[in-house]
Motif scaffolding. Structure first.
Motif, PDB file in Angstrom:
ATOM      1  N   ARG A  24       0.829  -1.213   0.000  1.00  0.00           N
ATOM      2  CA  ARG A  24       0.000   0.000   0.000  1.00  0.00           C
ATOM      3  C   ARG A  24       0.860   1.257   0.000  1.00  0.00           C
ATOM      4  NH1 ARG A  24      -1.248   2.576   4.601  1.00  0.00           N
ATOM      5  NH2 ARG A  24      -1.015   0.661   5.822  1.00  0.00           N
ATOM      6  N   ASP A 109      -4.583  -4.475   5.806  1.00  0.00           N
ATOM      7  CA  ASP A 109      -4.889  -4.290   4.386  1.00  0.00           C
ATOM      8  C   ASP A 109      -5.192  -5.628   3.714  1.00  0.00           C
ATOM      9  OD1 ASP A 109      -4.304  -1.377   3.991  1.00  0.00           O
ATOM     10  OD2 ASP A 109      -2.366  -2.013   4.789  1.00  0.00           O
ATOM     11  N   GLU A 112      -7.578  -5.601   0.584  1.00  0.00           N
ATOM     12  CA  GLU A 112      -6.941  -5.055  -0.612  1.00  0.00           C
ATOM     13  C   GLU A 112      -5.888  -6.006  -1.161  1.00  0.00           C
ATOM     14  OE1 GLU A 112      -7.562  -3.498   2.107  1.00  0.00           O
ATOM     15  OE2 GLU A 112      -8.536  -1.586   1.724  1.00  0.00           O
ATOM     16  N   PHE A 172      -2.896  -0.888  -4.819  1.00  0.00           N
ATOM     17  CA  PHE A 172      -4.062  -0.716  -3.967  1.00  0.00           C
ATOM     18  C   PHE A 172      -4.820   0.535  -4.386  1.00  0.00           C
ATOM     19  CE2 PHE A 172      -2.556  -3.013   0.132  1.00  0.00           C
ATOM     20  CZ  PHE A 172      -2.498  -4.186  -0.590  1.00  0.00           C
ATOM     21  N   LEU A 174      -8.465   0.800  -3.081  1.00  0.00           N
ATOM     22  CA  LEU A 174      -9.694   0.856  -2.305  1.00  0.00           C
ATOM     23  C   LEU A 174      -9.505   1.680  -1.047  1.00  0.00           C
ATOM     24  CD1 LEU A 174     -10.951  -2.836  -2.448  1.00  0.00           C
ATOM     25  CD2 LEU A 174     -11.681  -0.910  -3.839  1.00  0.00           C
TER      26      LEU A 174
END
Length: 357
Positions: A24, A109, A112, A172, A174
């Protein structure tokens, strides 16, 4: 250095969170995964000597982040040397400062990361393998045994999947998601909770209803295939209020259809369990015997685990105990090992139940 089971389980649970945080913040799935593996090795060396850190995930993210920083700086220095000799490179400069980006390193995460592992550019087997590795925390050896292929074959598949994701530029995108309820399949201590013992009141009925509606549409509009059959089996389990109320006869029929459409002895093992529940353990053992000599199951713990389950239902405590122990020795997953050893211990102490059928 041999890790104790608790520390090994902790590292396995932390790995997906650490990988998700790194990808991320920094991108570069393959590099981040390599950095996570080095951080896990560092933890395996450091934690037994100095004790567990207060925040294991943050510790691992920090170590893996330093590894990435060192790698980016090394790449930048190499490019500088090359440019001094052959002129400027078309490659962008390494953004070392980006490696100290903001964000909570302990944020989960996992969702994701799961979506990243199921990127449409990947084949279905590669998606499953990469998900088991990155999200499930399984080792390459464990995944290879689940797929019934050599470890080298699975290592190549995972490596190609990571390269494909990197080439596709997947990242990523979202927003953060709210933390969900703890999985009903695990206890407070991370122990395995079997389907028969799960609190079905904690199952997400709205999601089950949505999935069932999608399954019904698929069954009505598409040819019957292995994924529809697997989903149908899951739906029958989900519709039952308890293990005893499960329509095992229907599950036997569905597994029979799936078994005829596949060349996978694990499907037959599952059918043996279902037959044992519907028609009694002796019938289940007969199905199990049909794949007992399959070489693809030679190193798997599942045949012994299934045989132990059926022998326990039959009332053969010594036989069940011995096969639970054999299965525990062959299992690679710590949670499964503890569960199987626990079943053997209960039979040793005489607390297992006797069900003859």
């Amino acid at each position: 250095m041999r890790l104790d089971p608790d520390t090994e389980d902790l590292l396995r649970r932390c790995a997906p969170q650490v990988l998700g945080a790194l990808v991320r913040r920094h991108g570069g799935f393959a590099r981040c995964e390599d950095a996570v593996q080095e951080a896990l090795l560092a933890a395996a060396t450091s934690w037994p000597r100095h004790g567990l850190p207060d925040e294991p995930v943050a510790w691992l993210v920090s170590v893996a982040g330093r590894r990435l920083t060192d790698e980016w700086r090394s790449d930048a220095a190499r490019r500088s040397r090359e440019e001094a000799v052959i002129g400027p490179s078309a490659a962008p400069p390494a953004d070392v400062e980006a490696l100290s980006g903001s964000g909570d390193p302990a944020a989960d995460d996992t969702l994701e990361l799961l979506l990243l592992c199921t990127h449409p550019s990947l084949s279905e087997p590669s998606r499953i393998a990469l998900t088991l590795r990155a999200v499930g925390g399984l080792t390459t050896a464990e995944i290879a045994r689940a797929f019934l292929v050599p470890e080298t074959t699975m290592a190549q598949r995972i490596s190609r999947a990571k390269a494909t994701i990197s080439a596709a530029g997947a990242s990523f995108s979202l927003p953060g998601n709210d933390p969900a309820d703890r999985d009903a399949r695990t206890g407070e201590d991370g122990s395995l909770v079997t389907l028969a013992e799960q609190d079905r009141g904690r199952w997400d009925r709205a999601t089950i209803a949505e999935a069932t509606a999608l399954l019904e549409h698929a069954l009505a509009t598409a040819p019957l295939g292995p994924y529809q059959l697997q989903a149908a089996i899951a739906a029958v389990h989900a519709e039952a209020a308890s293990d005893d109320e499960t329509d095992w006869a229907q599950i036997v029929v569905l597994y029979g259809l799936l078994d005829r459409r596949s060349d996978n002895p694990v499907v037959t093992l599952n059918r043996a369990v279902a037959v044992g529940m519907a028609d009694g353990p002796r019938a289940g053992l007969a199905v199990l015997d049909s794949v007992a000599d399959d070489p693809r199951l030679r190193r798997s713990h599942r045949p012994d685990a299934v045989r132990a389950h059926l022998l326990e239902r039959l009332g053969d405590r010594p036989g069940a105990r011995d096969h639970y122990r054999r299965a525990a020795r062959a299992a690679l997953n710590q949670a499964e090992q503890r569960y199987l050893e626990g079943r053997a211990a209960r039979l040793e102490s005489g607390t297992g139940r006797r069900i003859v059928g």
